[in-house]
Design an enzyme around this catalytic site. Structure first.
Site, PDB file in Angstrom:
ATOM      1  N   GLU A  85      19.607  47.938 -55.654  1.00 32.58           N
ATOM      2  CA  GLU A  85      19.221  48.943 -54.660  1.00 32.58           C
ATOM      3  C   GLU A  85      17.694  49.030 -54.540  1.00 32.58           C
ATOM      4  OE1 GLU A  85      20.764  52.742 -55.831  1.00 32.58           O
ATOM      5  OE2 GLU A  85      20.317  53.708 -53.920  1.00 32.58           O
ATOM      6  N   ASP A 115      14.547  59.739 -50.171  1.00 30.41           N
ATOM      7  CA  ASP A 115      15.000  61.036 -50.673  1.00 30.41           C
ATOM      8  C   ASP A 115      14.074  61.839 -51.579  1.00 30.41           C
ATOM      9  OD1 ASP A 115      17.154  59.955 -49.419  1.00 30.41           O
ATOM     10  OD2 ASP A 115      18.546  60.255 -51.058  1.00 30.41           O
TER      11      ASP A 115
HETATM   12  C1  2M8 Z   1      20.277  57.325 -50.994  1.00 25.47           C
HETATM   13  O1  2M8 Z   1      20.627  58.663 -50.612  1.00 25.47           O
HETATM   14  C2  2M8 Z   1      21.817  59.341 -51.014  1.00 25.47           C
HETATM   15  C3  2M8 Z   1      21.901  60.601 -50.166  1.00 25.47           C
HETATM   16  O2  2M8 Z   1      21.935  60.255 -48.816  1.00 25.47           O
HETATM   17  C4  2M8 Z   1      21.865  59.722 -52.468  1.00 25.47           C
HETATM   18  O3  2M8 Z   1      20.915  59.468 -53.222  1.00 25.47           O
HETATM   19  O4  2M8 Z   1      22.886  60.259 -52.890  1.00 25.47           O
HETATM   20  C5  2M8 Z   1      19.024  56.966 -50.137  1.00 25.47           C
HETATM   21  O5  2M8 Z   1      18.421  55.796 -50.625  1.00 25.47           O
HETATM   22  C6  2M8 Z   1      19.420  56.805 -48.671  1.00 25.47           C
HETATM   23  O6  2M8 Z   1      18.339  56.333 -47.923  1.00 25.47           O
HETATM   24  C7  2M8 Z   1      20.604  55.844 -48.528  1.00 25.47           C
HETATM   25  O7  2M8 Z   1      21.021  55.822 -47.190  1.00 25.47           O
HETATM   26  C8  2M8 Z   1      21.778  56.256 -49.432  1.00 25.47           C
HETATM   27  C9  2M8 Z   1      22.907  55.234 -49.439  1.00 25.47           C
HETATM   28  O8  2M8 Z   1      22.393  53.946 -49.652  1.00 25.47           O
HETATM   29  O9  2M8 Z   1      21.330  56.421 -50.773  1.00 25.47           O
END
Ligand code: 2M8
Length: 432
Positions: free
Chosen positions: A400, A168
């Site tokens: 994470e 992101d």
């Molecule tokens: C993170 O992304 C989300 C938006 O999609 C966020 O930060 O709110 C990223 O690491 C993405 O790759 C991942 O799929 C998601 C959920 O784990 O989190």
């Protein structure tokens, strides 16, 4: 069974909802596209029924044009921003009527996730029966990509939002955001109430993220309009690697099933074109790595990130390119004091080892690299990626993301009890 595997299974059990898994409690309370694929791979080791269900639920949210959204809002939770009311997927005429979702997608992992389910299943007849209808959906999804996201018909698809990349807030996007004048939106962040703000993107970055969505919404998520107007339009090596690997998986599964000659021919044609363009357009010989290409501003983004090495997983590099890639990886990312593999070039001034996708180690990318390195028989480095991943989780827990510096980290970062970390650790623990 190893203690770590038991703990990982517990994480997945706790994050299982009714027919799908959340990435982690509070921070991410819905179903995410590429998370689901990775989670299914982990579930397949001990609960094939849930693994199949995870994929079925994801694919049930497919739109009539083949598009698969990045978040499926199964519940009304308000612990996440921006939610369904901001994204307004109903604006697109072909959006799912059954589920609210975002109007963007994520790296297309479904094809190879289904293949992993097949490989792990003990009852091949039964698993083929379960996954065949899903294969056709994934095929339709790839058709969507090649028909709508390949502007110059070169076999390389674009992403129109950094959230589509999965990585992101990578420093890769900084140059693009500098070209944008995003409004100062008023909104309430929820992520920073769950996680230390210094580990998450800034307010200014969120303004850019929302701005791109507003532009897409103003045109009802129409692909042609997005291609014409989105300030963010990028050919991403990680995203295209996932597509190419999933093409390969579809091909293998269709060959096992038989009777799908036309699809097989189409998949072979996509593969040939995509792999050729990938090597011609995205390999930077001076950097010794694959790079991203900014289609909007027609220029390569000449930075090395962990995405640069992922093409190994889909067999994209020649042997010669693979050797160059490994040299770059070990020189920049692989010194003794570093865990493999930082998400961004540790020798760059843009590297931030604590912040989200600007430096820390992510287990899903490590899993991709581990499998890619094995494929090219870089066995020792593959083992190191696996052992580093296990060591980080043993030391800190199922976080994470993690600091890539061996002597610095005191804790993991972002959300704890994170699903894909648990799922892919199970997969690596069981792979010899
Ligand atoms: C993170 O992304 C989300 C938006 O999609 C966020 O930060 O709110 C990223 O690491 C993405 O790759 C991942 O799929 C998601 C959920 O784990 O989190």
């Amino acid at each position: 069974m190893k203690e770590l595997q038991k703990q990982a299974m517990k994480v997945l059990e706790n994050n299982w909802k009714d027919g799908f898994s959340i990435p982690c409690q509070n921070l991410y309370p819905f179903q995410w596209n590429w998370d689901s694929g990775f989670i299914a791979i982990g579930l397949a080791h001990f609960d094939m029924e849930k693994a199949v269900k995870e994929m079925e639920t994801l694919l049930d949210a497919q739109w009539d044009n083949g598009f698969i959204p990045h978040i499926i809002f199964h519940t009304e939770s308000d612990t996440y921003f921006p939610g369904a009311d901001f994204h307004c997927s109903h604006l697109h005429p072909l959006a799912s009527k059954k589920y609210k979702s975002t109007g963007m997608t994520q790296p297309p992992v479904a094809g190879f996730a289904l293949h992993e389910l097949y490989k792990k299943s003990k009852d091949k007849t039964q698993i083929l029966k379960a996954i065949e209808p899903m294969l056709h959906k994934v095929y339709k999804n790839h058709e969507y990509f090649y028909n709508n996201r390949d502007l110059h018909n070169e076999g390389l698809v674009y992403i129109y939002h950094n959230w589509e990349s999965g990585t992101d807030n990578s420093p890769l996007w900084d140059d693009i955001f500098k070209t944008m004048q995003s409004p100062d939106f008023t909104f309430e962040r929820r992520d920073t109430t769950h996680v230390d703000a210094s580990q998450r993107p800034s307010k200014k970055e969120y303004d850019h993220y929302l701005n791109i969505i507003e532009i897409a919404k103003a045109h009802n998520y129409n692909d042609q309009k997005i291609a014409e107007l989105s300030p963010f339009l990028v050919q991403d090596p990680l995203f295209n690697t996932m597509l190419i690997k999933s093409n390969e998986s579809l091909l293998e599964l269709y060959k096992i099933i038989g009777n799908n000659e036309e699809k097989i021919q189409q998949l072979e044609a996509w593969q040939a074109k995509s792999i050729k363009s990938f090597n011609e357009k995205l390999f930077n010989k001076e950097l010794g790595a694959y790079i991203h290409y900014d289609l909007r501003n027609e220029k390569p983004l000449n930075y090395v990130s962990s995405s640069s090495f992922t093409p190994l997983y889909a067999g994209i590099p020649t042997k010669e390119y693979a050797a160059v890639l490994i040299k770059t990886m070990m020189e920049k990312f692989g010194k003794d004091h570093q865990y493999l593999c930082a998400s961004f070039d540790p020798t760059s001034e843009r590297y931030n080892p604590r912040k989200y996708w600007r430096g820390p180690v992510w287990i899903n990318v490590n899993w991709i690299l581990y499998n890619g390195l094995k494929k090219y028989e870089f066995t020792q480095i593959a083992e190191r990626v696996k052992n580093d991943s296990i060591a980080l989780v043993e030391k800190f827990g199922f976080y994470e993301y993690f600091d890539a510096r061996k002597d610095e980290g005191e804790t993991g970062y972002g959300g704890n009890n994170f699903s894909w970390t648990a799922a892919l650790i199970i997969d690596m623990l069981n792979d010899n």
